[in-house]
Design a protein around this motif. Sequence first.
Motif, PDB file in Angstrom:
ATOM      1  N   UNK A  22       0.961  -1.060   0.049  1.00 45.18           N
ATOM      2  CA  UNK A  22      -0.057  -0.004  -0.058  1.00 45.18           C
ATOM      3  C   UNK A  22       1.011   1.319  -0.067  1.00 45.18           C
ATOM      4  N   UNK A  23       0.739   2.050  -0.816  1.00 49.16           N
ATOM      5  CA  UNK A  23       1.423   3.162  -1.352  1.00 49.16           C
ATOM      6  C   UNK A  23       1.895   4.007   0.019  1.00 49.16           C
ATOM      7  N   UNK A  24       3.116   4.067   0.460  1.00 45.37           N
ATOM      8  CA  UNK A  24       3.392   5.208   1.463  1.00 45.37           C
ATOM      9  C   UNK A  24       3.329   6.392   0.999  1.00 45.37           C
ATOM     10  N   UNK A  25       2.913   7.440   1.908  1.00 46.53           N
ATOM     11  CA  UNK A  25       2.905   8.816   1.698  1.00 46.53           C
ATOM     12  C   UNK A  25       1.499   9.168   1.089  1.00 46.53           C
ATOM     13  N   UNK A  26       0.865   8.411   0.707  1.00 41.09           N
ATOM     14  CA  UNK A  26      -0.438   8.735   0.001  1.00 41.09           C
ATOM     15  C   UNK A  26      -1.454   8.391   0.672  1.00 41.09           C
ATOM     16  N   UNK A  27      -2.708   9.469   0.799  1.00 44.97           N
ATOM     17  CA  UNK A  27      -3.811   9.202   1.442  1.00 44.97           C
ATOM     18  C   UNK A  27      -4.889   9.625   0.279  1.00 44.97           C
ATOM     19  N   UNK A  28      -5.996   9.705   0.413  1.00 43.97           N
ATOM     20  CA  UNK A  28      -7.187  10.283  -0.432  1.00 43.97           C
ATOM     21  C   UNK A  28      -7.062  11.833  -0.614  1.00 43.97           C
ATOM     22  N   UNK A  29      -6.689  12.310   0.662  1.00 42.52           N
ATOM     23  CA  UNK A  29      -6.410  14.019   0.380  1.00 42.52           C
ATOM     24  C   UNK A  29      -4.994  14.562   0.492  1.00 42.52           C
ATOM     25  N   UNK A  30      -3.997  13.609   0.399  1.00 39.43           N
ATOM     26  CA  UNK A  30      -2.725  14.132   0.406  1.00 39.43           C
ATOM     27  C   UNK A  30      -1.680  13.236  -0.270  1.00 39.43           C
ATOM     28  N   UNK A  31      -0.588  13.883  -0.652  1.00 38.40           N
ATOM     29  CA  UNK A  31       0.457  12.953  -1.116  1.00 38.40           C
ATOM     30  C   UNK A  31       2.014  13.730  -0.517  1.00 38.40           C
ATOM     31  N   UNK A  32       2.838  12.919   0.223  1.00 42.25           N
ATOM     32  CA  UNK A  32       3.735  13.582   0.762  1.00 42.25           C
ATOM     33  C   UNK A  32       5.171  13.365  -0.103  1.00 42.25           C
ATOM     34  N   UNK A  33       5.846  14.668  -0.288  1.00 41.69           N
ATOM     35  CA  UNK A  33       7.054  14.577  -0.974  1.00 41.69           C
ATOM     36  C   UNK A  33       8.162  14.922   0.070  1.00 41.69           C
ATOM     37  N   UNK A  34       9.411  14.155  -0.161  1.00 39.22           N
ATOM     38  CA  UNK A  34      10.557  14.651   0.601  1.00 39.22           C
ATOM     39  C   UNK A  34      11.797  15.069  -0.244  1.00 39.22           C
ATOM     40  N   UNK A  35      12.584  16.180   0.514  1.00 39.16           N
ATOM     41  CA  UNK A  35      13.765  16.606  -0.395  1.00 39.16           C
ATOM     42  C   UNK A  35      14.720  16.958   0.662  1.00 39.16           C
ATOM     43  N   UNK A  36      15.749  16.461   0.173  1.00 44.46           N
ATOM     44  CA  UNK A  36      17.247  16.675   0.987  1.00 44.46           C
ATOM     45  C   UNK A  36      17.863  17.684   0.186  1.00 44.46           C
ATOM     46  N   UNK A  97       9.203   9.958   8.082  1.00 45.26           N
ATOM     47  CA  UNK A  97       8.031  10.742   7.232  1.00 45.26           C
ATOM     48  C   UNK A  97       7.214   9.828   6.308  1.00 45.26           C
ATOM     49  N   UNK A  98       7.704   8.766   5.856  1.00 44.14           N
ATOM     50  CA  UNK A  98       7.224   7.885   4.825  1.00 44.14           C
ATOM     51  C   UNK A  98       6.661   8.518   3.638  1.00 44.14           C
ATOM     52  N   UNK A  99       7.644   9.228   2.921  1.00 44.52           N
ATOM     53  CA  UNK A  99       7.335  10.003   1.907  1.00 44.52           C
ATOM     54  C   UNK A  99       7.019   9.244   0.612  1.00 44.52           C
ATOM     55  N   UNK A 100       6.156   9.735  -0.346  1.00 49.20           N
ATOM     56  CA  UNK A 100       5.867   9.070  -1.641  1.00 49.20           C
ATOM     57  C   UNK A 100       7.140   8.976  -2.391  1.00 49.20           C
ATOM     58  N   UNK A 101       7.800  10.283  -2.567  1.00 52.62           N
ATOM     59  CA  UNK A 101       8.969  10.047  -3.479  1.00 52.62           C
ATOM     60  C   UNK A 101      10.009  11.202  -3.043  1.00 52.62           C
ATOM     61  N   UNK A 102      11.201  11.150  -3.331  1.00 50.24           N
ATOM     62  CA  UNK A 102      12.396  11.950  -2.968  1.00 50.24           C
ATOM     63  C   UNK A 102      12.300  12.590  -4.287  1.00 50.24           C
ATOM     64  N   UNK A 103      12.241  14.032  -3.947  1.00 47.12           N
ATOM     65  CA  UNK A 103      12.038  15.125  -4.857  1.00 47.12           C
ATOM     66  C   UNK A 103      13.308  15.989  -4.643  1.00 47.12           C
ATOM     67  N   UNK A 104      13.611  16.324  -5.842  1.00 44.37           N
ATOM     68  CA  UNK A 104      14.543  17.497  -6.158  1.00 44.37           C
ATOM     69  C   UNK A 104      15.729  17.529  -5.288  1.00 44.37           C
ATOM     70  N   UNK A 105      16.509  16.612  -5.054  1.00 44.28           N
ATOM     71  CA  UNK A 105      17.450  16.583  -4.075  1.00 44.28           C
ATOM     72  C   UNK A 105      18.817  17.312  -4.576  1.00 44.28           C
ATOM     73  N   UNK A 106      19.653  17.943  -3.780  1.00 45.30           N
ATOM     74  CA  UNK A 106      20.782  18.569  -4.397  1.00 45.30           C
ATOM     75  C   UNK A 106      21.821  17.654  -4.055  1.00 45.30           C
ATOM     76  N   UNK A 107      22.886  17.387  -5.267  1.00 48.80           N
ATOM     77  CA  UNK A 107      24.202  17.096  -5.099  1.00 48.80           C
ATOM     78  C   UNK A 107      24.161  15.508  -5.651  1.00 48.80           C
ATOM     79  N   UNK A 108      25.390  15.552  -6.232  1.00 47.78           N
ATOM     80  CA  UNK A 108      25.582  14.001  -6.730  1.00 47.78           C
ATOM     81  C   UNK A 108      26.065  13.088  -6.022  1.00 47.78           C
ATOM     82  N   UNK A 109      27.039  13.250  -5.196  1.00 43.29           N
ATOM     83  CA  UNK A 109      27.438  12.305  -4.139  1.00 43.29           C
ATOM     84  C   UNK A 109      26.309  12.213  -3.112  1.00 43.29           C
ATOM     85  N   UNK A 110      25.612  13.018  -2.885  1.00 44.07           N
ATOM     86  CA  UNK A 110      24.539  12.871  -1.891  1.00 44.07           C
ATOM     87  C   UNK A 110      23.420  12.119  -2.448  1.00 44.07           C
ATOM     88  N   UNK A 111      23.364  11.987  -3.760  1.00 47.83           N
ATOM     89  CA  UNK A 111      22.217  11.152  -4.412  1.00 47.83           C
ATOM     90  C   UNK A 111      22.726   9.936  -4.758  1.00 47.83           C
TER      91      UNK A 111
END
Lengths: 387, 358
Positions: A22-36, A97-111
Amino acid sequence: MKRQLLGLFAALSLSTTPLLAETQGVTDTSVKLGSHTDLSGPLAIGGAPATLAAQIRFAAANAAGGVHGRTIELIVEDTQYQVPLAVRATNKLVQNDKVFAIFHSVGTQQGLATIPIADKAGVPYIFPLTAAASMAEPLHPLHFSYFVTYANQASGAIRYFHEKEKFASLCMQTHSTEYGEENRRGMEAVAKELGIEVKLVGTHKPTDTEFAGAATAIKNAGCEFVYLGTTIKDTIALYATLRKLGYEGTIASNMLPFLPVVPQAAGGAMEGLQVVTPMGAVDWTSGPAERKAFYDEYMKQKGEEPSVYALYGWVAADLTIKALENAGKDLTVESFTKGIEQIQGYQDPFGGPTISFGPDKHFGWDKLQLYAINGGKWELVEQDLKF
Amino acid sequence: MRVLFKTSYDQDIDHLVDPGERIRVGLVIAAALAAPLFVSSYFLSELSIFICYALAGIGLMVLLGFTGQVSFGHAAFLGIGAYAQAALLTHGVPFVISLPLAGLISGAVGAALGRAVSKMHGFYLAVATLAFAIVTESVIGAAEPITGGHMGLQVPAISFFGFELTENWQVYYLYLAVLLFIIWGTANLMRAPAGRSMIAVRDSETSARSLGIDVARIKVRAFFVSAAITGVAGGLMAHLLFYLSPETFSLLESLRLMLMVVVGGLGTISGAIFGAIFVSFLPNVIDLVRAFLPSALADQAGLEYLLFGAIIALFIMFEPLGIYGRWRKLRLFIETYPYYRRATFVRQKRYLKSERFR
């Protein structure tokens, strides 16, 4: 009986898998994204405006009722551009935080350090703020980058100038890091294809500030074209030194030095620098209404004109919204990544080249633009540069 | 002060003399063992990182706290250990062998460095270790066949005889076991002749030499033990980082280790643990400090260096015994109230003038 039990077991184990998934970070009213991202370290100049712009875009979408009734929540963690902190931040985002996706994170090594964490949890890693090839190469169903890789930026620039100037030899100066390796890989591939002689590949550390030696070596090598796989300060220093030494050939670089401060740097010595970039300079006074609305909101919140990084952030957020729309009401990781792959010929409101994805195409931008410094300003030279 | 009634000579070499301390340490270990029952999987991964820093802190403590040799480049050993671990695992060496081997490799490099700097003191030693760290970063970047150069190195997962550790609690227990083993080993070392002579070298090289201690050899040994422990910490940390690149183990990391032992309290194993707790919360502390600074200063890159330096300087000036020292004073204050005397903690030893000439 035994066989029946086995069958039951098999059926149970099959049926539990989708339940667990069951997809983490998704409810019927919200979707959670995380960014470092980097909000306070050496790359805060890029991370902070990009994050703010993405938040502006998401806020606008939420104000319009969200996507398929879901509001988008963006959780941002500051890594100060340090790998251990990025790992900790990603652990928190994915596991706590159980995010749905990791979004727009900075850095190659960090990635590179954090992608395995996201992979383990089956969380998509989308549109990082780095053009490194390793962000979506080799092809992986959960990794998407909208940039043109540094390798392809190098080959694009060399291809363009080779067609125009027909040079027979080139030199390259780049970092002794994985970023430099990638530049070199792109350059070597295209040089081999077009039969250009590579006379010199010089490397320096990202922290170096003095380039008299490197510039002299390039000048003495006698190459007709120079490609700089460098970042911001070293591009300025190298370019100015090369011109001071009387080097006359064309010098090109990638998207990294494409910043408003560069044309005026080094007291006008930057005249003639060529860069390839996916995102160009924007005329804020004209264009679609969306452009003006973003400009006003950004000015209100930050008090300065949106930089090119702000545009990257906005486009990343907009692409994510498009993908969520494509995914439909039933949002899972699979429908979302399908949704990204359905994006075709996307046109941002800032006049950049189109962005297309596909099952085999996880790097978005289709074309590059070429800018040159002319009279202390960036000037568009070519809008349709292939790579 | 509590009076301890000794009934056996063995009590002289007990690890924990005070019964109260025995209970406290027992409670901490019990809490650590029970942690996976109560805390989330995310918090366990945070605890695992904390354990790595605690181990590295113990490593530096052996050198700085027990032997009195400063090292501004200890992250280099963290890096050597991490790279050794990743490279060995990539070449098919099983985890149970690769981790001790990573420690030994790091220790051997440490001993070599120790041999080179065994006659140095103060600034010269600080500069030499700093230079070593910078050179190590370049060497790791250049040693492409082993380290993958600047393209970095992917770290394989931990596996025991074919059984892969995938859950955070499994990793946590493994790390906790290593930490307890190293703490026990270090405590044993410090009551053995080898450890006693390290402390003698720290307190006064002249008097150590007059007691027949080979000062240079003790320093080499201290460098070996310290680098080996830090190498093991690096080997464990590699699995939490997933991907290694030469820049990960930078000057900032060395400073963080230094900060840890100074703030925690020099000269005690507990100090390293307290320091690791402090460092784990440090990003939050920095965020807090940033909120109070004017934005022109707060948005400045490299603020960490400034804050690290400031915290080290403030602790050395106002609380040289660190957080652990502060805790001991507080405890003694409560235990002996109202007879607490500040002079209890004033160092009794006074150097002779001749001792200042090294």
